[in-house]
Scaffold this active site. Structure first.
Site, short mmCIF file in Angstrom:
data_model
loop_
_atom_site.label_atom_id
_atom_site.label_comp_id
_atom_site.label_asym_id
_atom_site.label_seq_id
_atom_site.Cartn_x
_atom_site.Cartn_y
_atom_site.Cartn_z
CG HIS A 1 -0.08 2.26 -9.23
ND1 HIS A 1 -0.30 1.87 -7.93
CD2 HIS A 1 -1.19 2.97 -9.60
CE1 HIS A 1 -1.48 2.34 -7.53
NE2 HIS A 1 -2.04 3.01 -8.52
CG ASP B 1 -2.08 0.93 1.10
OD1 ASP B 1 -2.38 1.36 -0.03
OD2 ASP B 1 -2.72 1.25 2.14
CG LEU C 1 9.28 -17.19 -3.62
CD1 LEU C 1 8.96 -17.28 -2.13
CD2 LEU C 1 9.83 -15.79 -3.94
C1 IPE Z 1 -5.54 -2.73 -0.43
O1 IPE Z 1 -5.18 -1.41 -0.55
C2 IPE Z 1 -5.43 -3.42 -1.75
C3 IPE Z 1 -4.11 -3.54 -2.31
C4 IPE Z 1 -2.97 -3.18 -1.76
C5 IPE Z 1 -4.05 -4.16 -3.59
P1 IPE Z 1 -6.25 -0.24 -0.71
O2 IPE Z 1 -5.48 1.01 -0.76
O3 IPE Z 1 -7.15 -0.53 -1.84
O4 IPE Z 1 -7.08 -0.38 0.64
P2 IPE Z 1 -7.92 0.71 1.43
O5 IPE Z 1 -8.90 1.29 0.48
O6 IPE Z 1 -6.95 1.74 1.92
O7 IPE Z 1 -8.54 -0.03 2.56
C1 IPE Z 2 -1.44 0.27 -3.37
O1 IPE Z 2 -1.27 1.64 -3.41
C2 IPE Z 2 -1.66 -0.34 -4.73
C3 IPE Z 2 -3.06 -0.68 -5.02
C4 IPE Z 2 -4.05 -0.63 -4.21
C5 IPE Z 2 -3.34 -1.13 -6.35
P1 IPE Z 2 -2.50 2.65 -3.43
O2 IPE Z 2 -2.84 2.92 -4.86
O3 IPE Z 2 -3.62 2.16 -2.60
O4 IPE Z 2 -1.85 3.92 -2.79
P2 IPE Z 2 -2.50 4.89 -1.71
O5 IPE Z 2 -2.94 4.05 -0.58
O6 IPE Z 2 -3.62 5.60 -2.38
O7 IPE Z 2 -1.38 5.80 -1.34
MG MG Z 3 -4.09 2.37 -0.64
#
Ligand code: IPE
Ligand code: IPE
Ligand code: MG
Length: 253
Positions: free
Chosen positions: A39, A22, A133
């Site tokens: 990303h 995240d 792995l």
């Molecule tokens: C969880 O992250 C999903 C992934 C890392 C793929 P999100 O950013 O989508 O989760 P919330 O919305 O903060 O709970």
């Molecule tokens: C995690 O990073 C990747 C996915 C959920 C695909 P985010 O895109 O959720 O990044 P934040 O949480 O908005 O910073």
């Molecule tokens: Mg996120």
């Protein structure tokens, strides 16, 4: 002072590490960039952590890459992310093969665009012979989707007379999950300072040790992973028993 990697006891590694990757979006926005830039940089962390796990001899690494809820993000982000994920997986196949890494995918793959599903299938086949792995990508995954799906399929099999409802136990349910061939995660890491599970492996994480770090995913590297493993190894896992019971018996397999 021993380095972090020297502090890791190789005989007590977590068999399965699961990571909620995240913070990509915020990492990018903090630099005045588009979310997709985050990303894009997150891929470098994936490479580094996969390599780190393979070097240590971790058995299973599950990466939460895209949740079923993430389909509700702005279309431009969804499209960009999907293209990046699939492109990366395809490009990494030679590296996975070189490092003996077997790719698995869990999630509602029916939701994926056709080209993405086809590329994935190919990558799965091309790494299926590897024995090192196990890298599990959670893609279009959510735990509630998985549990509902499992219940639905159990219902179908009960109706067809394949299973006796009286005999349904934890083992049965486990066999209907997308993770039926994986051990439960022992360590779950979430980056970027959010303290929640976000619909990830709710059933399988029952006794996982949870580790949260403020580091955003694009900044997460092997050293951060080692830190999490050292932290994990300093915890006492009790599985419902008392501390003194645990000290006098061997750790459950
Ligand atoms: C969880 O992250 C999903 C992934 C890392 C793929 P999100 O950013 O989508 O989760 P919330 O919305 O903060 O709970
Ligand atoms: C995690 O990073 C990747 C996915 C959920 C695909 P985010 O895109 O959720 O990044 P934040 O949480 O908005 O910073
Ligand atoms: Mg996120």
């Amino acid at each position: 002072m021993p380095t972090l990697i020297e502090q890791i006891d190789k005989s007590r590694l977590p068999k399965h590490i699961a990571i909620i990757m995240d913070g990509n979006g915020r990492w990018a926005e903090e630099q005045g960039q588009e979310r997709l830039y985050g990303h894009f940089h997150g891929v470098e962390s994936v490479r580094n952590i996969v390599e780190g796990c393979a070097e240590l001899g971790i058995g299973y690494l599950t990466l939460y890459a895209f949740s079923t809820e993430n389909w509700d993000r702005p279309q431009q982000e969804v499209d960009g992310l999907m293209a990046l994920l699939v492109d990366t997986i395809r490009k990494e196949v030679p590296v996975l093969n070189k490092n003996n890494i077997k790719l698995h995918v869990i999630g509602d793959l029916k939701m994926l665009p056709e080209y993405a599903a086809a590329e994935l299938q190919e990558a799965l086949e091309m790494t299926s012979h590897n024995t090192g792995l196990n890298l599990v990508m959670a893609l279009s995954y959510s735990s509630r989707w998985e549990l509902v799906n499992a219940v639905k399929n159990i219902g179908i099999d009960v109706k067809a007379g394949k299973i006796d409802p009286q005999k349904i136990d934890q083992n049965t349910l486990q066999q209907y999950l997308t993770t039926s061939n994986l051990p439960d995660p022992e360590l779950m890491i979430r980056t970027s300072g959010e303290y929640r599970i976000s619909n990830f492996l709710l059933y399988q994480l029952a006794y996982a040790e949870l580790y949260f770090t403020n580091t955003r995913w694009p900044d997460f590297r092997k050293e951060n992973l080692y830190e999490a493993i050292v932290d994990f190894q300093n915890r006492e896992r009790r599985f419902g028993k008392t501390g003194s019971q645990i000290k006098t018996e061997t750790v459950p397999a």
